[in-house]
Design a protein around this motif. Structure first.
Motif, mmCIF file in Angstrom:
data_model
loop_
_atom_site.group_PDB
_atom_site.id
_atom_site.type_symbol
_atom_site.label_atom_id
_atom_site.label_comp_id
_atom_site.label_asym_id
_atom_site.label_seq_id
_atom_site.Cartn_x
_atom_site.Cartn_y
_atom_site.Cartn_z
ATOM 1 N N PHE A 1 -3.575 3.462 -1.213
ATOM 2 C CA PHE A 1 -4.074 2.658 -2.327
ATOM 3 C C PHE A 1 -2.982 1.680 -2.735
ATOM 4 N N ASP A 2 -3.399 0.575 -3.370
ATOM 5 C CA ASP A 2 -2.431 -0.404 -3.864
ATOM 6 C C ASP A 2 -1.612 0.175 -5.009
ATOM 7 N N SER A 3 -2.233 1.033 -5.814
ATOM 8 C CA SER A 3 -1.569 1.656 -6.956
ATOM 9 C C SER A 3 -2.251 2.996 -7.210
ATOM 10 N N PHE A 4 -1.778 3.697 -8.238
ATOM 11 C CA PHE A 4 -2.382 4.993 -8.564
ATOM 12 C C PHE A 4 -3.889 4.809 -8.706
ATOM 13 N N PRO A 5 -4.688 5.538 -7.928
ATOM 14 C CA PRO A 5 -6.126 5.259 -7.891
ATOM 15 C C PRO A 5 -6.868 5.720 -9.139
ATOM 16 N N MET B 1 0.843 -1.205 0.000
ATOM 17 C CA MET B 1 0.000 0.000 0.000
ATOM 18 C C MET B 1 0.873 1.247 0.000
ATOM 19 N N THR B 2 0.448 2.236 -0.773
ATOM 20 C CA THR B 2 1.171 3.508 -0.862
ATOM 21 C C THR B 2 0.270 4.628 -0.367
ATOM 22 N N LYS B 3 0.855 5.517 0.418
ATOM 23 C CA LYS B 3 0.104 6.683 0.876
ATOM 24 C C LYS B 3 0.220 7.798 -0.168
ATOM 25 N N TYR B 4 -0.914 8.198 -0.710
ATOM 26 C CA TYR B 4 -0.957 9.246 -1.728
ATOM 27 C C TYR B 4 -1.427 10.563 -1.113
ATOM 28 N N LYS B 5 -0.840 11.641 -1.610
ATOM 29 C CA LYS B 5 -1.255 12.983 -1.208
ATOM 30 C C LYS B 5 -2.278 13.482 -2.233
ATOM 31 N N LEU B 6 -3.516 13.572 -1.819
ATOM 32 C CA LEU B 6 -4.605 13.969 -2.706
ATOM 33 C C LEU B 6 -4.929 15.442 -2.483
ATOM 34 N N GLU B 7 -4.628 16.270 -3.464
ATOM 35 C CA GLU B 7 -4.933 17.701 -3.386
ATOM 36 C C GLU B 7 -6.279 17.952 -4.048
ATOM 37 N N TYR B 8 -7.321 18.122 -3.220
ATOM 38 C CA TYR B 8 -8.662 18.366 -3.726
ATOM 39 C C TYR B 8 -8.802 19.854 -4.073
ATOM 40 N N LEU B 9 -9.164 20.149 -5.316
ATOM 41 C CA LEU B 9 -9.349 21.521 -5.782
ATOM 42 C C LEU B 9 -10.832 21.781 -6.036
ATOM 43 N N TRP B 10 -11.249 23.018 -5.774
ATOM 44 C CA TRP B 10 -12.614 23.418 -6.102
ATOM 45 C C TRP B 10 -12.679 24.924 -6.300
ATOM 46 N N LEU B 11 -13.781 25.393 -6.889
ATOM 47 C CA LEU B 11 -14.010 26.816 -7.090
ATOM 48 C C LEU B 11 -14.897 27.334 -5.973
ATOM 49 N N ASP B 12 -14.489 28.456 -5.380
ATOM 50 C CA ASP B 12 -15.234 28.995 -4.250
ATOM 51 C C ASP B 12 -16.439 29.815 -4.709
ATOM 52 N N GLY B 13 -17.086 30.498 -3.768
ATOM 53 C CA GLY B 13 -18.300 31.225 -4.069
ATOM 54 C C GLY B 13 -18.118 32.703 -4.296
ATOM 55 N N TYR B 14 -16.885 33.161 -4.462
ATOM 56 C CA TYR B 14 -16.651 34.573 -4.712
ATOM 57 C C TYR B 14 -17.173 34.952 -6.095
ATOM 58 N N THR B 15 -17.696 36.166 -6.203
ATOM 59 C CA THR B 15 -18.180 36.686 -7.471
ATOM 60 C C THR B 15 -17.584 38.074 -7.694
ATOM 61 N N PRO B 16 -17.425 38.501 -8.936
ATOM 62 C CA PRO B 16 -17.808 37.804 -10.165
ATOM 63 C C PRO B 16 -16.792 36.762 -10.627
ATOM 64 N N VAL B 17 -15.653 36.644 -9.916
ATOM 65 C CA VAL B 17 -14.618 35.698 -10.326
ATOM 66 C C VAL B 17 -14.344 34.723 -9.187
ATOM 67 N N PRO B 18 -14.610 33.437 -9.367
ATOM 68 C CA PRO B 18 -14.284 32.479 -8.311
ATOM 69 C C PRO B 18 -12.776 32.292 -8.180
ATOM 70 N N ASN B 19 -12.369 31.944 -6.988
ATOM 71 C CA ASN B 19 -10.980 31.579 -6.728
ATOM 72 C C ASN B 19 -10.881 30.065 -6.657
ATOM 73 N N ILE B 20 -9.727 29.535 -7.004
ATOM 74 C CA ILE B 20 -9.524 28.101 -6.876
ATOM 75 C C ILE B 20 -8.921 27.818 -5.510
ATOM 76 N N ARG B 21 -9.485 26.859 -4.817
ATOM 77 C CA ARG B 21 -9.073 26.484 -3.469
ATOM 78 C C ARG B 21 -8.539 25.055 -3.486
ATOM 79 N N GLY B 22 -7.763 24.700 -2.485
ATOM 80 C CA GLY B 22 -7.237 23.348 -2.425
ATOM 81 C C GLY B 22 -6.832 22.938 -1.028
#
Length: 338
Positions: A29-33, A1-22
């Protein structure tokens, strides 16, 4: 088993331009998921303008993943924001857009490198020499000693991630650059553009430089603004096309001009002035090889019996590629192909 660092990205609720968050979580996982193996995750929406403090839980739903060569066992996970009942959050534009795997998009992302409130290469007061030698320029006086290093590194990181990065070039104004992302399907193309933006902003942290996406950061001056020209085609446009269909399509774009401008990025009136290779925000035009038109028609398109791709030059550098691609597809879908 390998410990993977998962960087979850999403767009926030700022308007008129959202920012990307992470944010990062560690999973084994046994291998790349695969995408299906990645769990849902939560975040505090009250800190991103997506919820009230008394009921702040929001959910992250993975929708695409990319290897992250800058972290050992790193993976970047692009997500949609969902409500606790797993319905799309009101800020989740990706969940509602039109998508078509036969629709291909190429986005040309322009931006400025900024430090201490001005583009890199600008003097502490006033301006550098006028525009002219900077576009696709070379040499210290034209591009400085930092920008090319950053864009080359960003290119490699994107390619390592499997992003369909298609090129880079110095742009018309000093301190201004561009990269291009191509994808088949509006969601795929937009996912890759948002991740490429994230990778660029993360990279510049170590250089002490910011990315300025504003479409006219230098205001009412004789310096170019920044666009995100959207090159697009559909299966019908590539394989059938024809002058009659093309003319109907251009009429549809003219009739929906205001709908397009509404989602092509804020402050576009500062950029779409009719100067600096732009069309006026108040009109619609098209022309063969015309960089001052709303839609530029390549010579290759006309020479191939009006088949191929077209370039909408109005989207700006702050625009949300999900909404831009979806708006273009809505207009194209309104034109009969029979």
């Amino acid at each position: 088993m390998t410990k993977y660092k998962l960087e979850y990205l999403w767009l926030d609720g700022y308007t008129p331009v959202p920012n990307i968050r992470g944010k990062t979580q560690i999973k084994e996982f046994d291998s790349f998921p695969t995408l299906e193996q990645l769990p849902l995750w939560g975040f505090d929406g009250s800190s991103t303008k997506q919820a009230e403090g008394g009921s702040s839980d929001c959910v992250l739903k993975p929708v695409s993943l990319f290897p992250d060569s800058q972290r050992k066992n790193g993976i970047i996970v692009m997500c949609e924001v969902m409500m606790p009942d797993l319905t799309p959050h009101p800020s989740n534009m990706r969940a509602t857009i039109l998508d078509d795997p036969g629709a291909w998009f190429g986005f040309e992302q322009e931006y400025f490198f900024y430090r201490n409130g001005r583009p890199i290469g600008f003097p502490e007061s006033g301006y550098p020499a006028p525009q002219g030698p900077y576009y696709t320029g070379v040499g210290y006086s034209n591009v400085g000693d930092m920008a090319r290093k950053i864009v080359e590194e960003h290119l490699d990181i994107c390619l390592d991630a499997g992003i369909n990065h298609e090129g880079i070039n110095a742009e018309v104004a000093k301190g201004q650059w561009e990269f291009q992302i191509f994808g088949k399907g509006s969601k795929k193309a937009a996912d890759e553009m948002w991740v490429a933006r994230y990778l660029l902003q993360r990279l510049t942290e170590k250089y002490g430089v910011d990315i300025e996406y504003h479409c006219k950061p230098l205001g009412n001056t004789d310096w170019n603004g920044s666009g995100m020209h959207a090159n697009f085609s559909t299966t019908y446009l590539r394989e059938v096309g024809g002058k009659e269909y093309f003319e109907k399509l251009m009429k549809a774009f003219a009739d929906t001009r205001e709908d397009h401008i509404a989602v092509y990025g804020p402050d576009n009136h500062l950029r779409l002035t009719g100067l600096h290779e732009t069309a006026s925000i108040h009109s619609f035009s098209y022309g063969v090889a015309d960089r001052g038109a709303s839609i530029r028609v390549p010579h290759s398109f006309v020479n191939n019996n009006y088949r191929g791709y077209l370039e909408d030059r109005r989207p700006n550098s702050q625009g949300d590629p999900y909404q831009i691609a979806s708006r273009i597809l809505k207009t194209v879908a309104s034109v009969p192909t029979a």
